[in-house]
Design a protein around this motif. Structure first.
Motif, mmCIF file in Angstrom:
data_model
loop_
_atom_site.group_PDB
_atom_site.id
_atom_site.type_symbol
_atom_site.label_atom_id
_atom_site.label_comp_id
_atom_site.label_asym_id
_atom_site.label_seq_id
_atom_site.Cartn_x
_atom_site.Cartn_y
_atom_site.Cartn_z
ATOM 1 N N GLY A 1 0.839 -1.188 0.000
ATOM 2 C CA GLY A 1 0.000 0.000 0.000
ATOM 3 C C GLY A 1 0.879 1.244 0.000
ATOM 4 O O GLY A 1 1.953 1.259 0.630
ATOM 5 N N TYR A 2 0.459 2.257 -0.734
ATOM 6 C CA TYR A 2 1.269 3.471 -0.915
ATOM 7 C C TYR A 2 0.391 4.688 -0.683
ATOM 8 O O TYR A 2 -0.780 4.697 -1.077
ATOM 9 N N LEU A 3 0.958 5.693 -0.074
ATOM 10 C CA LEU A 3 0.264 6.976 0.061
ATOM 11 C C LEU A 3 0.837 7.908 -1.018
ATOM 12 O O LEU A 3 2.043 8.154 -1.045
ATOM 13 N N VAL A 4 -0.039 8.359 -1.889
ATOM 14 C CA VAL A 4 0.397 9.223 -2.994
ATOM 15 C C VAL A 4 -0.025 10.656 -2.671
ATOM 16 O O VAL A 4 -1.189 10.906 -2.327
ATOM 17 N N SER A 5 0.920 11.561 -2.763
ATOM 18 C CA SER A 5 0.668 12.937 -2.342
ATOM 19 C C SER A 5 1.434 13.879 -3.268
ATOM 20 O O SER A 5 2.303 13.457 -4.034
ATOM 21 N N ARG A 6 1.081 15.157 -3.174
ATOM 22 C CA ARG A 6 1.707 16.119 -4.064
ATOM 23 C C ARG A 6 2.354 17.236 -3.246
ATOM 24 O O ARG A 6 1.850 17.601 -2.181
ATOM 25 N N VAL A 7 3.464 17.752 -3.763
ATOM 26 C CA VAL A 7 4.145 18.859 -3.095
ATOM 27 C C VAL A 7 3.316 20.132 -3.267
ATOM 28 O O VAL A 7 3.010 20.533 -4.385
ATOM 29 N N ARG A 8 2.965 20.742 -2.140
ATOM 30 C CA ARG A 8 2.101 21.922 -2.173
ATOM 31 C C ARG A 8 2.891 23.209 -1.944
ATOM 32 O O ARG A 8 2.624 24.243 -2.542
ATOM 33 N N HIS A 9 3.853 23.153 -1.037
ATOM 34 C CA HIS A 9 4.681 24.325 -0.739
ATOM 35 C C HIS A 9 6.108 23.881 -0.473
ATOM 36 O O HIS A 9 6.338 22.758 -0.011
ATOM 37 N N ILE A 10 7.017 24.778 -0.755
ATOM 38 C CA ILE A 10 8.402 24.549 -0.332
ATOM 39 C C ILE A 10 8.852 25.827 0.353
ATOM 40 O O ILE A 10 8.759 26.916 -0.231
ATOM 41 N N LYS A 11 9.244 25.728 1.626
ATOM 42 C CA LYS A 11 9.668 26.945 2.335
ATOM 43 C C LYS A 11 11.085 26.785 2.864
ATOM 44 O O LYS A 11 11.482 25.701 3.315
ATOM 45 N N ASN A 12 11.812 27.862 2.790
ATOM 46 C CA ASN A 12 13.191 27.871 3.282
ATOM 47 C C ASN A 12 13.279 28.787 4.481
ATOM 48 O O ASN A 12 13.100 29.994 4.351
ATOM 49 N N THR A 13 13.537 28.224 5.658
ATOM 50 C CA THR A 13 13.787 29.052 6.847
ATOM 51 C C THR A 13 15.114 28.593 7.424
ATOM 52 O O THR A 13 16.133 28.707 6.756
ATOM 53 N N TYR A 14 15.094 28.032 8.621
ATOM 54 C CA TYR A 14 16.349 27.481 9.141
ATOM 55 C C TYR A 14 16.662 26.160 8.456
ATOM 56 O O TYR A 14 17.782 25.671 8.464
ATOM 57 N N LYS A 15 15.599 25.556 7.929
ATOM 58 C CA LYS A 15 15.744 24.320 7.166
ATOM 59 C C LYS A 15 14.858 24.460 5.934
ATOM 60 O O LYS A 15 14.106 25.433 5.818
ATOM 61 N N THR A 16 14.889 23.455 5.078
ATOM 62 C CA THR A 16 13.979 23.475 3.931
ATOM 63 C C THR A 16 12.834 22.500 4.203
ATOM 64 O O THR A 16 13.070 21.308 4.448
ATOM 65 N N PHE A 17 11.626 23.056 4.201
ATOM 66 C CA PHE A 17 10.439 22.266 4.492
ATOM 67 C C PHE A 17 9.616 22.100 3.221
ATOM 68 O O PHE A 17 9.289 23.083 2.552
ATOM 69 N N VAL A 18 9.299 20.834 2.946
ATOM 70 C CA VAL A 18 8.440 20.527 1.801
ATOM 71 C C VAL A 18 7.069 20.170 2.348
ATOM 72 O O VAL A 18 6.931 19.184 3.074
ATOM 73 N N GLY A 19 6.073 20.979 2.054
ATOM 74 C CA GLY A 19 4.719 20.713 2.549
ATOM 75 C C GLY A 19 3.925 19.909 1.543
ATOM 76 O O GLY A 19 3.788 20.289 0.379
ATOM 77 N N LEU A 20 3.416 18.763 1.972
ATOM 78 C CA LEU A 20 2.614 17.909 1.078
ATOM 79 C C LEU A 20 1.123 18.205 1.259
ATOM 80 O O LEU A 20 0.719 18.839 2.249
#
Ligand SMILES: *Cc1c(COP(=O)(O)O)cnc(C)c1O
Length: 422
Positions: free
Chosen positions: A282-301
């Protein structure tokens, strides 16, 4: 080492998302069936062998129906799971009812369905007798306590809420026998997501030895031993899957040395795995919604822990493939997050991945058990759809996504207007 790659053709998956918007869970029927057959084949030496799929791992009747077709029973522990089994036409000794802290109506339901009842405490014997009557066949859950070392998810057996002590078991079977129960089973489950073959082999040895002693002391006959679930799966690319045929041959050897040698053959060997039956398929399929750069790089799904809670709950690793970038170098480091207002809503922390872009599709692996099932609605998040990839390549929606109306279904929103507050 296992290889972790998305089994889906990128263009095909992209097209699928135009029919079924992300996020969604998708299960691979062909792989589930092949695995089910491998499980049955591994234990075919035991004529009464049966795997009872732990419904809680993936409580979807379509999945249960596939597993039923492969000869599996179901392991249930709640009213809803019993009803789900019934809806699929699974009843009688194809249902193993292994609950704890059980209300009387669930015992009655289990009795009505003819399920094999597995009691979690000695005090449940008179409780069952009073509220549902005693069946001919009864099983008790053994907690080996200090005989077993701990396991990460379940913890030390002495601390676990499940099962009877060794002394209590002798007393429980004696009382059951004296109350007219004539057929007996024994059960234990002390591991969760365990990949160490020896852990299971040792547990089975403890159980077989105990069966010999109980049979002799109480002059009762055991017809089943349920060695529980808890077999792990290789979540990380470095994990090695448990070698089921090897575990089976260990068990077979000990079966000959104890069960057969003491004239206690035949004894039906039961298992009630959930995770290893559907997890990897079983797989969870999701899409990248946001990418933010602060102290780290966060990819929001567009998925969050409402869809898959294990990383947030246990810090569990789930492999992530980026669709269409399978061969790109994993030379970027990301925290992959969801949208919940909980800082632990992260599918991965400091994960090396190919460079990501808005709109990229990602496949989160090993979500086929304890994935969708654990979902919750905290923060107003809605659980996604479940899809099934059939053997002929068709895709069927086996559970629709929740809607806002589902979320508000237990509230009377209009009634708020008439609610007097001064
Ligand atoms: C959860 C559970 C299972 C299944 O566990 P897996 O780790 O999914 O194999 C089986 N039996 C009982 C009693 C359980 O609570």
């Amino acid at each position: 080492m296992s290889t972790k790659a998305s089994p889906f053709d990128p263009a095909w998956l992209e097209e699928l998302t135009s029919r079924y918007p992300t996020p969604f869970h998708i299960y691979d029927e062909k792989a589930i069936r092949a695995n089910a057959r491998a499980v049955n084949a591994a234990f075919s030496w035991n004529k009464g062998f049966r795997e009872y799929f732990a419904v809680k791992a993936t409580p979807n009747p379509y999945i249960v129906k596939i597993l039923k077709a492969e000869g599996f029973g179901v392991d249930c522990s709640s009213m809803a799971e019993l009803q789900l089994a019934q809806a699929v036409g699974v009843a009688g000794d194809s249902v193993f009812f292994s609950s704890n802290d059980t209300p009387e109506e669930e015992f009655r339901k289990a009795r009505d369905m003819g399920a094999v009842i597995n009691l979690d405490d000695i005090s449940h014997l008179p409780f069952l007798e009073q509220h549902a009557g005693l069946p001919d066949l009864l099983s008790f859950r053994y907690n080996p306590g200090p005989l077993k070392k701990g396991n990460v998810i379940i913890g030390h057996p002495e601390e676990a809420k499940y099962g009877l002590t060794r002394d209590q078991l002798f007393e429980a079977y004696r009382q059951a026998r004296d109350k007219g129960v004539s057929r007996f089973g024994i059960h234990t489950m002390v591991a969760s997501n365990e990949l160490d073959l020896n852990y299971f082999a040792e547990t089975v040895e403890i159980l077989f030895d105990l069966i010999v002693e109980l049979s002799r002391t109480l002059d009762i006959r055991f017809e089943l031993v349920n060695i529980g679930g808890g077999i792990g799966i290789p979540y990380t690319p470095d994990d090695t899957p448990l070698d089921l045929p090897r575990l089976s041959s260990h068990i077979r050897r000990h079966y000959k040395e104890t069960i057969v040698a003491n004239g206690l053959d035949p004894l039906n060997l039961y298992m009630e795995c959930g995770r290893m039956i559907t997890g990897p398929y079983g797989y969870l399929v999701s899409r990248v919604r946001h990418i933010k750069n602060t102290y780290k790089t966060f990819v929001g799904l567009d998925a969050c822990m409402a869809n898959l809670m294990r990383p947030a709950l246990y810090g569990a690793y789930h492999h992530i493939s980026v669709v269409g970038k399978e061969n790109a170098p994993a030379d970027h480091v990301y925290d992959v997050t969801g949208s919940l207002c909980e800082n632990n809503d992260k599918f991965a922390i400091d994960r090396e991945l190919p460079e990501l872009a808005f709109g990229d599709l990602v496949v989160i692996h090993d979500a086929g058990a304890h994935g969708h099932a654990m979902g919750f609605n905290y923060n107003g998040k809605l659980r996604s759809a479940e899809l099934l990839l059939r053997e002929n390549g068709d895709v069927v929606e086996i559970r629709r996504a929740e809607t806002i109306d589902d979320y508000f279904a237990t509230l009377d929103l209009d009634g708020v207007a008439d609610f007097a507050v001064t």
